[in-house]
Design a protein around this motif. Structure first.
Motif, short mmCIF file in Angstrom:
data_model
loop_
_atom_site.label_atom_id
_atom_site.label_comp_id
_atom_site.label_asym_id
_atom_site.label_seq_id
_atom_site.Cartn_x
_atom_site.Cartn_y
_atom_site.Cartn_z
N TYR A 18 34.07 6.52 -2.77
CA TYR A 18 34.97 7.42 -3.49
C TYR A 18 35.97 8.11 -2.56
O TYR A 18 36.82 8.86 -3.03
CB TYR A 18 34.17 8.47 -4.27
CG TYR A 18 33.38 7.85 -5.40
CD1 TYR A 18 33.92 7.75 -6.68
CD2 TYR A 18 32.11 7.34 -5.19
CE1 TYR A 18 33.20 7.18 -7.72
CE2 TYR A 18 31.38 6.75 -6.22
CZ TYR A 18 31.93 6.68 -7.48
OH TYR A 18 31.22 6.09 -8.49
N LEU A 19 35.86 7.88 -1.27
CA LEU A 19 36.83 8.42 -0.31
C LEU A 19 37.78 7.29 0.07
O LEU A 19 37.40 6.39 0.82
CB LEU A 19 36.14 9.00 0.93
CG LEU A 19 35.11 10.10 0.69
CD1 LEU A 19 34.65 10.68 2.02
CD2 LEU A 19 35.66 11.21 -0.20
N LYS A 20 39.01 7.34 -0.42
CA LYS A 20 39.88 6.18 -0.35
C LYS A 20 41.26 6.51 0.23
O LYS A 20 41.73 7.63 0.16
CB LYS A 20 40.08 5.58 -1.74
CG LYS A 20 38.83 5.05 -2.39
CD LYS A 20 39.13 4.45 -3.75
CE LYS A 20 37.89 3.88 -4.41
NZ LYS A 20 38.20 3.27 -5.72
N THR A 21 41.89 5.46 0.75
CA THR A 21 43.30 5.48 1.11
C THR A 21 44.01 4.41 0.29
O THR A 21 43.47 3.32 0.09
CB THR A 21 43.50 5.19 2.61
OG1 THR A 21 42.90 6.22 3.37
CG2 THR A 21 44.98 5.11 2.96
N LYS A 22 45.20 4.73 -0.17
CA LYS A 22 46.05 3.74 -0.83
C LYS A 22 47.27 3.49 0.03
O LYS A 22 47.89 4.43 0.54
CB LYS A 22 46.49 4.24 -2.22
CG LYS A 22 47.36 3.24 -2.97
CD LYS A 22 47.68 3.71 -4.39
CE LYS A 22 48.50 2.68 -5.15
NZ LYS A 22 48.79 3.12 -6.54
N VAL A 23 47.61 2.23 0.21
CA VAL A 23 48.81 1.82 0.95
C VAL A 23 49.69 0.98 0.04
O VAL A 23 49.20 0.06 -0.63
CB VAL A 23 48.44 1.02 2.22
CG1 VAL A 23 49.69 0.39 2.84
CG2 VAL A 23 47.76 1.92 3.24
N VAL A 24 50.96 1.29 0.00
CA VAL A 24 51.94 0.53 -0.77
C VAL A 24 53.02 0.02 0.18
O VAL A 24 53.58 0.80 0.97
CB VAL A 24 52.59 1.40 -1.88
CG1 VAL A 24 53.69 0.62 -2.60
CG2 VAL A 24 51.54 1.89 -2.87
N LEU A 25 53.31 -1.28 0.11
CA LEU A 25 54.39 -1.89 0.89
C LEU A 25 55.55 -2.21 -0.02
O LEU A 25 55.38 -2.88 -1.05
CB LEU A 25 53.90 -3.19 1.56
CG LEU A 25 52.70 -3.09 2.51
CD1 LEU A 25 52.40 -4.46 3.10
CD2 LEU A 25 52.96 -2.08 3.61
N GLU B 98 43.87 -0.57 -1.84
CA GLU B 98 43.06 0.62 -1.57
C GLU B 98 41.84 0.21 -0.75
O GLU B 98 41.32 -0.90 -0.92
CB GLU B 98 42.60 1.28 -2.88
CG GLU B 98 43.73 1.81 -3.73
CD GLU B 98 43.24 2.40 -5.05
OE1 GLU B 98 42.01 2.67 -5.17
OE2 GLU B 98 44.07 2.60 -5.95
N ALA B 99 41.41 1.09 0.12
CA ALA B 99 40.20 0.84 0.91
C ALA B 99 39.44 2.14 1.08
O ALA B 99 40.01 3.24 1.00
CB ALA B 99 40.56 0.24 2.27
N CYS B 100 38.16 2.00 1.34
CA CYS B 100 37.27 3.15 1.42
C CYS B 100 36.99 3.54 2.87
O CYS B 100 37.02 2.70 3.77
CB CYS B 100 35.94 2.85 0.73
SG CYS B 100 36.12 2.37 -1.00
N ALA B 101 36.68 4.80 3.05
CA ALA B 101 36.16 5.27 4.33
C ALA B 101 34.73 4.78 4.50
O ALA B 101 34.11 4.24 3.56
CB ALA B 101 36.21 6.79 4.39
N ASN B 102 34.19 4.93 5.68
CA ASN B 102 32.78 4.65 5.91
C ASN B 102 32.23 5.69 6.85
O ASN B 102 32.98 6.28 7.64
CB ASN B 102 32.56 3.23 6.45
CG ASN B 102 33.11 3.04 7.86
OD1 ASN B 102 32.50 3.43 8.85
ND2 ASN B 102 34.30 2.44 7.96
#
Length: 317
Positions: free
Chosen positions: A39-46, A7-11
């Motif tokens: 608190y604004l996030k994206t999750k990526v699953v490989l 997971e990573a956050c926006a900026n």
């Protein structure tokens, strides 16, 4: 293990990245300064897929994440960057790449930054590589320039990667005022190219460099009311400068809507009357970012009372 996630956050950029010195390598024409939105996030699953001859993007379907619908161009960009990482680290597997945000995408809320930062981290896990935050920042920049800033709470980006700014400022409250969730007609990538035709663009890097210098001095010193007001002036002037480029380029366009202007007018009047208010900025989109001090909770309540029923207001921090 054949599945990896990150997971990573926006900026939010306070000094803007708009205009590139290299379109290929996503190098900025001027420095930018940002604050991470935790608190604004994206999750990526490989997920490794031994039955496929190609990598595939798919929407992540998990309850707490909003279902994404990336168009073909966005999917290509995401997959192309992943393949750059594969080539760099010698991975020849095929993967299904799932992603989702917990906030709206493609409307000026920095979903590209969080998406590519998350993809970078998930890929490094899959390839069993450990890099420093600075090294990950440089890698992520190749996919999305602004994503390089998502690795630090306060970041300065002036070259091939971002670096951390150490700030003594206390935790702040961030609110995204979503006046429109509609997908932007002009993407940020397109805007980077179009603004170079504006007569205001020639001296744009110099203006941004000067604002970055002043803002760095302010946020690396203890927070005072005087510095808060100065930060407001610098940050407001900076996003207006960027939007002027959009509105004066050869094929002029504007992200601002009547709803955007209504909110901005309210905030201007508040600052004029009270000599205080939130820091205000916009990215390349119609929506507005507000940053409040913790002792401004009454202002937050007043704003939510006035606009909370009309627009979605997303709190981050």
């Amino acid at each position: 293990m054949d599945q990896f996630s990150a997971e990573a956050c926006a900026n939010i950029a306070l000094i803007k990245y708009m205009g590139k010195s290299s379109q290929v390598d996503n190098l900025p024409a001027n420095p930018s300064i940002s604050m991470r939105l935790d608190y604004l996030k994206t999750k990526v699953v490989l997920q490794k897929n031994s039955n496929s001859n190609i990598n595939n993007w798919k929407p992540l379907k998990e309850n707490e994440w909003q279902l994404l619908n990336l168009d073909e161009s966005a999917q290509r960009k995401f997959l192309s960057f992943f393949e750059v990482l594969q080539k760099k680290f010698g991975d020849e597997n095929k993967w299904d790449i799932y992603s989702a945000n917990n906030f709206p995408s493609d409307c000026g809320l920095a979903s590209s930054a969080s998406s590519f930062a998350a993809l970078t981290q998930a890929a490094l896990q899959a390839f069993q590589k450990t890099l420093s935050l600075e090294e990950m920042s440089k890698l992520s920049r190749l996919g999305s320039g602004s994503s390089c800033r998502s690795f630090f709470k306060w970041a300065l980006w002036n070259d091939d990667g971002a670096e951390e700014i150490i700030s003594p400022w206390p935790d702040l409250m961030h609110f995204a005022v979503v006046v429109s969730k509609a997908k932007k007609k002009i993407s940020s990538s397109q805007a980077h190219k179009m603004v170079t035709s504006s007569p205001q663009y020639e001296n744009r890097p110099d203006r941004a460099i000067e604002r970055a210098r002043y803002l760095t001095k302010i946020i690396t010193a203890p927070l005072s009311e005087q510095d808060w007001a100065r930060a407001y002036q610098i940050i407001y002037s900076e996003f207006e400068d960027m939007h002027t480029l959009f509105e004066t380029c050869k094929e002029a366009f504007s992200y601002k809507t009547k709803e955007t202007l209504e909110v901005l007018q309210y905030l201007k009047k508040q600052w004029m009357n009270l000599k205080d208010g939130p820091l205000v900025t916009m990215d390349a989109g119609p929506n507005i970012h507000l940053i409040y001090r913790k002792n401004q909770s009454m202002m937050v309540s007043d704003f939510q009372e006035k606009f909370g029923k009309k627009y979605q207001i997303i709190r981050s921090g």
